[in-house]
Design a protein around this motif. Structure first.
Motif, PDB file in Angstrom:
ATOM      1  N   SER A 133       0.842  -1.192   0.000  1.00 27.57           N
ATOM      2  CA  SER A 133       0.000   0.000   0.000  1.00 27.57           C
ATOM      3  C   SER A 133       0.872   1.235   0.000  1.00 27.57           C
ATOM      4  O   SER A 133       1.778   1.349   0.834  1.00 27.57           O
ATOM      5  CB  SER A 133      -0.911   0.033   1.229  1.00 27.57           C
ATOM      6  N   ASP A 178      -0.004   3.979   0.978  1.00 24.48           N
ATOM      7  CA  ASP A 178      -0.469   4.923   1.990  1.00 24.48           C
ATOM      8  C   ASP A 178      -0.030   4.606   3.408  1.00 24.48           C
ATOM      9  O   ASP A 178      -0.363   5.341   4.330  1.00 24.48           O
ATOM     10  CB  ASP A 178      -2.002   4.989   1.954  1.00 24.48           C
ATOM     11  N   VAL A 179       0.636   3.488   3.610  1.00 25.49           N
ATOM     12  CA  VAL A 179       1.082   3.145   4.959  1.00 25.49           C
ATOM     13  C   VAL A 179       2.585   2.877   4.936  1.00 25.49           C
ATOM     14  O   VAL A 179       3.127   2.464   3.908  1.00 25.49           O
ATOM     15  CB  VAL A 179       0.341   1.903   5.523  1.00 25.49           C
ATOM     16  N   TRP A 189      -2.306  -3.942   8.313  1.00 26.68           N
ATOM     17  CA  TRP A 189      -3.245  -3.525   7.251  1.00 26.68           C
ATOM     18  C   TRP A 189      -3.392  -4.612   6.179  1.00 26.68           C
ATOM     19  O   TRP A 189      -4.454  -4.735   5.565  1.00 26.68           O
ATOM     20  CB  TRP A 189      -2.746  -2.236   6.595  1.00 26.68           C
ATOM     21  N   TYR A 214      -6.391  -7.177   5.505  1.00 22.63           N
ATOM     22  CA  TYR A 214      -7.642  -6.945   4.756  1.00 22.63           C
ATOM     23  C   TYR A 214      -7.575  -7.593   3.370  1.00 22.63           C
ATOM     24  O   TYR A 214      -8.408  -8.439   3.047  1.00 22.63           O
ATOM     25  CB  TYR A 214      -7.973  -5.450   4.679  1.00 22.63           C
ATOM     26  N   SER A 239      -5.281   4.602  -1.906  1.00 23.74           N
ATOM     27  CA  SER A 239      -6.661   4.921  -1.543  1.00 23.74           C
ATOM     28  C   SER A 239      -6.802   6.391  -1.183  1.00 23.74           C
ATOM     29  O   SER A 239      -5.903   6.987  -0.595  1.00 23.74           O
ATOM     30  CB  SER A 239      -7.103   4.063  -0.362  1.00 23.74           C
ATOM     31  N   THR A 287      -9.163   7.182   6.367  1.00 19.60           N
ATOM     32  CA  THR A 287      -9.087   5.968   7.197  1.00 19.60           C
ATOM     33  C   THR A 287      -9.686   6.206   8.582  1.00 19.60           C
ATOM     34  O   THR A 287      -9.435   7.235   9.193  1.00 19.60           O
ATOM     35  CB  THR A 287      -7.613   5.573   7.378  1.00 19.60           C
ATOM     36  N   LEU A 325     -15.981   5.824   7.108  1.00 16.02           N
ATOM     37  CA  LEU A 325     -16.349   5.905   5.694  1.00 16.02           C
ATOM     38  C   LEU A 325     -15.936   4.635   4.943  1.00 16.02           C
ATOM     39  O   LEU A 325     -15.930   4.596   3.718  1.00 16.02           O
ATOM     40  CB  LEU A 325     -15.733   7.162   5.064  1.00 16.02           C
ATOM     41  N   SER A 376     -13.016   2.705   4.673  1.00 17.55           N
ATOM     42  CA  SER A 376     -11.780   2.484   3.925  1.00 17.55           C
ATOM     43  C   SER A 376     -11.436   1.000   3.909  1.00 17.55           C
ATOM     44  O   SER A 376     -10.870   0.496   2.931  1.00 17.55           O
ATOM     45  CB  SER A 376     -10.632   3.292   4.540  1.00 17.55           C
ATOM     46  N   SER A 377     -11.808   0.272   4.960  1.00 17.86           N
ATOM     47  CA  SER A 377     -11.490  -1.161   5.015  1.00 17.86           C
ATOM     48  C   SER A 377     -12.315  -1.936   3.981  1.00 17.86           C
ATOM     49  O   SER A 377     -11.775  -2.782   3.265  1.00 17.86           O
ATOM     50  CB  SER A 377     -11.715  -1.720   6.422  1.00 17.86           C
ATOM     51  N   LEU A 388     -10.988  -1.435   0.489  1.00 13.36           N
ATOM     52  CA  LEU A 388      -9.785  -2.250   0.262  1.00 13.36           C
ATOM     53  C   LEU A 388     -10.156  -3.706  -0.053  1.00 13.36           C
ATOM     54  O   LEU A 388      -9.620  -4.320  -0.977  1.00 13.36           O
ATOM     55  CB  LEU A 388      -8.957  -2.206   1.548  1.00 13.36           C
ATOM     56  N   GLU A 414     -13.204  -9.697   6.676  1.00 12.89           N
ATOM     57  CA  GLU A 414     -13.139  -8.760   7.808  1.00 12.89           C
ATOM     58  C   GLU A 414     -13.574  -9.426   9.117  1.00 12.89           C
ATOM     59  O   GLU A 414     -12.937  -9.264  10.147  1.00 12.89           O
ATOM     60  CB  GLU A 414     -13.985  -7.510   7.517  1.00 12.89           C
TER      61      GLU A 414
END
Ligand code: ADP
Ligand code: MG
Length: 405
Positions: free
Chosen positions: A85, A87-88, A108, A111, A135, A139, A143, A145-146, A149, A178
């Motif tokens: 990712s 973003d992390v 993360w 997921y 994304s 997070t 909303l 985000s999980s 993904l 999840e």
């Protein structure tokens, strides 16, 4: 108005750079040294009305946001799953598909790895993949985000391995990932919204049998705006309280002798509360039952109003939904109450917290012409109360999961 969380564009332009850095195809090529087999997108969602109803087999009404998770993916046949990712922090997570086991960490990456696990558990021949994710879904803001993904991963693998799953089929896989792999006890709403929503519509979803209807929700043509206000807080209370509410709802159904609270019609609520009192039910259980039965009815009310073209009249129903979440279910918090209060005082048509509560986001229905004033009033109220500035953006009803190339 203040646009603090920018939605990104659609189409080919979105395949290049996007907010937060390069797009997934560029990230993929840089990482894995080749072009991906394809690129997919799946949105976050916001729920208009119907909260804590999906865990009681009831009705919800989410819409997809313009914000999406995107995945550039290529097939592998050697059992290796590589996940990255943008973003992390941290590099590529490399796993073996035949060694995936629930509740085994991976942060993360659990997921998307959970999606591969759930697909294989369901008998689908997923033999490995290289995945690069990006994304724009905020997070932990309620909303989803999980779910974005999970859904984007499930759709990409569905297309690449020819699995033949439809939207609800993808959602069931995402939820399984999840619930059973990551270990988060969510309902099916988030994954269904990400997989099945369509542009310009809200999704009327029956979470009992996953039957759905796309309800036209073209706010712009009516001169209306739905604002999302991300409070940017998440109170620690959340997890335990969520489990406690779910258990309380189950207890209520058990005492009433029905499978779930979905089976209690609004007309029978008063009688049911008497039955519960006679059975010695906890007062909190009676309040939870009141909320769930009321919110199922509010979904029906909002749908009737939308079908009649009277979107403005949904405002008071949103307000009543918030009151019930605050006073009956007791899952609101001072920041969410402040959004609703300040927005209404500044002339909004109605507002409510959305998602699990104890922080996260609220939705505000407002005349387009007043959206700027209302957003400013909310921001000012936050500043005056000493809270960090909220993120505010338009919830333009957007498309569900799709292949971009
Ligand atoms: P929500 O779904 O409401 O945003 P959750 O707590 O359910 O909040 O999911 C947030 C988690 O999802 C993050 O902590 C992270 O593990 C994962 N996640 C979301 N977006 C990304 C992303 N872009 N990259 C990596 N992980 C992400
Ligand atoms: Mg989530």
């Amino acid at each position: 108005m203040t646009q603090t969380t920018a939605p990104h564009g659609h189409g080919s332009a979105a395949l290049a750079a996007e907010p937060g850095g390069p797009g997934p195809a560029a990230v993929f090529a840089e990482l894995y040294g080749r072009e991906p087999d394809g690129v997919w997108a799946a949105p976050g969602r916001v729920n208009l009305i119907g909260e804590y109803t999906d865990v009681n087999d009831g009705f919800v009404m989410p819409l997809a946001l313009p914000h999406t998770a995107r995945a550039a993916v290529s097939r592998r046949y050697d059992g290796v799953l590589r996940l990255y990712s943008r973003d992390v922090p941290g590099g590529v997570v490399s796993l073996r598909v035949d060694e995936l086991a629930p509740h085994s960490g991976h942060g993360w990456a659990a997921y998307p790895a959970g999606v591969v696990w759930a697909l294989r558990e369901a008998g689908h021949p997923v033999t490995g993949a290289d995945v690069a994710l990006t994304s724009t879904v905020p997070t932990g803001a309620g909303l989803s985000s999980s779910a974005a993904l999970e859904t984007v991963t499930a759709l990409a693998l569905n297309d690449l391995f020819g699995l033949g799953l439809d939207g609800p089929g993808l959602a069931v896989i995402g939820r399984r990932a999840e619930n059973d792999f990551v270990g988060v006890p969510c309902g099916i709403m988030d994954q269904m919204a990400s997989a099945c929503c369509t542009e310009g519509h809200a999704l009327h979803l029956d979470t009992r049998d996953l039957s759905l209807r796309q309800v036209p929700f073209d706010l712009a043509s009516q001169g209306l705006t739905l604002l999302v206000v991300d409070t940017r807080v998440e109170h620690a209370l959340g997890d335990g309280a969520y489990a406690e509410r779910r258990a309380g709802c189950e207890e209520g159904a058990r005492l009433l002798g029905i499978p779930t609270l979905r089976d209690l019609p609004y007309e029978n609520l008063a009688a049911a509360l008497t039955t519960l009192a006679d059975a010695g039910a906890d007062e909190s259980v009676m309040r939870y039952v009141t909320h769930v039965v009321g919110d199922n009815r509010r979904v029906e009310q909002v749908i009737a109003l939308l079908d009649a073209g009277d979107v403005r009249a949904a405002g008071p129903v949103l307000n009543e939904g918030h009151r019930s979440l605050r006073d009956d279910l007791r899952v609101s918090c001072p920041e969410l109450d402040l959004v609703v209060e300040a927005a209404n005082a500044a002339g909004a048509l109605g507002a409510r917290m959305t998602g699990g509560g104890f922080g996260g986001s609220a939705v505000v229905l407002v005349e387009e012409a007043a959206a700027g004033t209302v957003a400013e009033a909310v921001s000012e109220a936050f500043a005056a109360a000493g809270h960090a500035a909220p993120g505010i953006f338009d919830a333009v009803p957007s498309a569900g999961a799709r292949r971009l190339r």
